[in-house]
Enzyme design. Structure first.
Site, PDB file in Angstrom:
ATOM      1  N   GLU A  33     -44.591 -31.397  50.239  1.00  0.00           N
ATOM      2  CA  GLU A  33     -43.665 -31.162  51.335  1.00  0.00           C
ATOM      3  C   GLU A  33     -42.521 -32.158  51.225  1.00  0.00           C
ATOM      4  O   GLU A  33     -42.671 -33.254  50.684  1.00  0.00           O
ATOM      5  CB  GLU A  33     -44.362 -31.323  52.695  1.00  0.00           C
ATOM      6  CG  GLU A  33     -45.244 -30.161  53.039  1.00  0.00           C
ATOM      7  CD  GLU A  33     -45.511 -30.017  54.531  1.00  0.00           C
ATOM      8  OE1 GLU A  33     -44.861 -30.697  55.352  1.00  0.00           O
ATOM      9  OE2 GLU A  33     -46.382 -29.201  54.880  1.00  0.00           O
ATOM     10  N   HIS A  39     -37.988 -29.091  57.160  1.00  0.00           N
ATOM     11  CA  HIS A  39     -38.935 -29.444  56.109  1.00  0.00           C
ATOM     12  C   HIS A  39     -39.417 -28.206  55.380  1.00  0.00           C
ATOM     13  O   HIS A  39     -39.099 -27.081  55.750  1.00  0.00           O
ATOM     14  CB  HIS A  39     -40.082 -30.323  56.615  1.00  0.00           C
ATOM     15  CG  HIS A  39     -41.031 -29.690  57.562  1.00  0.00           C
ATOM     16  ND1 HIS A  39     -40.840 -29.700  58.927  1.00  0.00           N
ATOM     17  CD2 HIS A  39     -42.195 -29.042  57.345  1.00  0.00           C
ATOM     18  CE1 HIS A  39     -41.853 -29.075  59.505  1.00  0.00           C
ATOM     19  NE2 HIS A  39     -42.690 -28.662  58.561  1.00  0.00           N
ATOM     20  N   HIS A  68     -42.578 -26.083  53.389  1.00  0.00           N
ATOM     21  CA  HIS A  68     -43.994 -25.773  53.192  1.00  0.00           C
ATOM     22  C   HIS A  68     -44.130 -25.086  51.832  1.00  0.00           C
ATOM     23  O   HIS A  68     -43.905 -23.879  51.723  1.00  0.00           O
ATOM     24  CB  HIS A  68     -44.504 -24.839  54.287  1.00  0.00           C
ATOM     25  CG  HIS A  68     -44.627 -25.472  55.630  1.00  0.00           C
ATOM     26  ND1 HIS A  68     -44.998 -24.752  56.746  1.00  0.00           N
ATOM     27  CD2 HIS A  68     -44.431 -26.741  56.059  1.00  0.00           C
ATOM     28  CE1 HIS A  68     -45.030 -25.551  57.792  1.00  0.00           C
ATOM     29  NE2 HIS A  68     -44.685 -26.758  57.405  1.00  0.00           N
ATOM     30  N   ASP A 107     -45.907 -30.434  64.032  1.00  0.00           N
ATOM     31  CA  ASP A 107     -44.468 -30.150  64.019  1.00  0.00           C
ATOM     32  C   ASP A 107     -43.947 -29.949  65.440  1.00  0.00           C
ATOM     33  O   ASP A 107     -42.923 -30.508  65.832  1.00  0.00           O
ATOM     34  CB  ASP A 107     -44.156 -28.886  63.203  1.00  0.00           C
ATOM     35  CG  ASP A 107     -44.452 -29.021  61.721  1.00  0.00           C
ATOM     36  OD1 ASP A 107     -44.462 -30.160  61.209  1.00  0.00           O
ATOM     37  OD2 ASP A 107     -44.675 -27.971  61.086  1.00  0.00           O
TER      38      ASP A 107
END
Length: 192
Positions: free
Chosen positions: A42, A104, A106, A117
């Site tokens: 990540e 971000h 994944h 999150d």
């Protein structure tokens, strides 16, 4: 107010049209490049942009990488802060924008926010340190060199979480997800 979408932005909005995000191709390109560098880990950073005069539309013009003190694994990221304040101060002093949220990646997974999150975004929305009562969260899920999708949402100081969808009248995007080849083609056609 004219709602025509600039041809060089991805446009997301809430069902009630209270919140809109225009994600610039440059910012998306920055995020995808960082995803490619991270490979199976990540990664993420902060979103920089500005709001429309009525504060309903967030324009995301830039995405940073993670702070140099960040730590990451295949399914987790602790975004550090080292170096990010300097970037934000520079952008602010040049009147190019300010902090509007987080993003971000994944890797090889859906762009669905985790409980962590959501909790982090609620914390940011209520923090006086961030000066951002309605932070955005953008997640890229999948393979940045193949098929991936985008998820966008906004969190409010009052605790409201609003999912944003690709605008159905946005000519340059057919759905919230597109293949990298399609995005690269659009970037090339726009001379980017």
């Amino acid at each position: 107010m004219d709602r025509a979408m600039p041809s060089d932005d991805l446009w997301f909005q809430s069902a009630d049209r209270m919140f809109e995000v225009r994600l610039g191709w440059g910012a998306l390109g920055q995020m995808l490049a960082l995803c490619r560098q991270a490979r199976r880990l990540e990664t993420g950073g902060v979103l920089v942009g500005r709001y429309s005069s009525d504060h309903r539309i967030a324009h995301v013009d830039m995405a940073t990488g993670p702070g140099s003190d960040s730590q990451a694994g295949g399914t987790w990221l602790v975004r550090g802060v080292r170096g990010l304040q300097k970037i934000l101060d520079t952008v602010w002093s040049q009147k190019r924008g300010y902090y509007v949220g987080e993003w971000h990646f994944h890797p090889s997974a859906a762009p669905s926010p985790s409980r962590r999150d959501v909790a982090q975004m609620r914390s940011i929305a209520t923090s006086d340190q961030y000066h951002c009562p309605e932070p955005l969260l953008i997640i890229i899920g999948g393979d940045p060199d193949g098929t991936y999708s985008l998820h966008a949402e906004v969190h409010t100081r009052s605790g409201r979480r609003t999912i944003l969808h690709a605008s159905s009248d946005a000519a340059s995007i057919a759905s919230p997800s597109e293949t990298t080849a399609g995005l690269r083609s659009k970037l090339r056609s726009q001379g980017r």
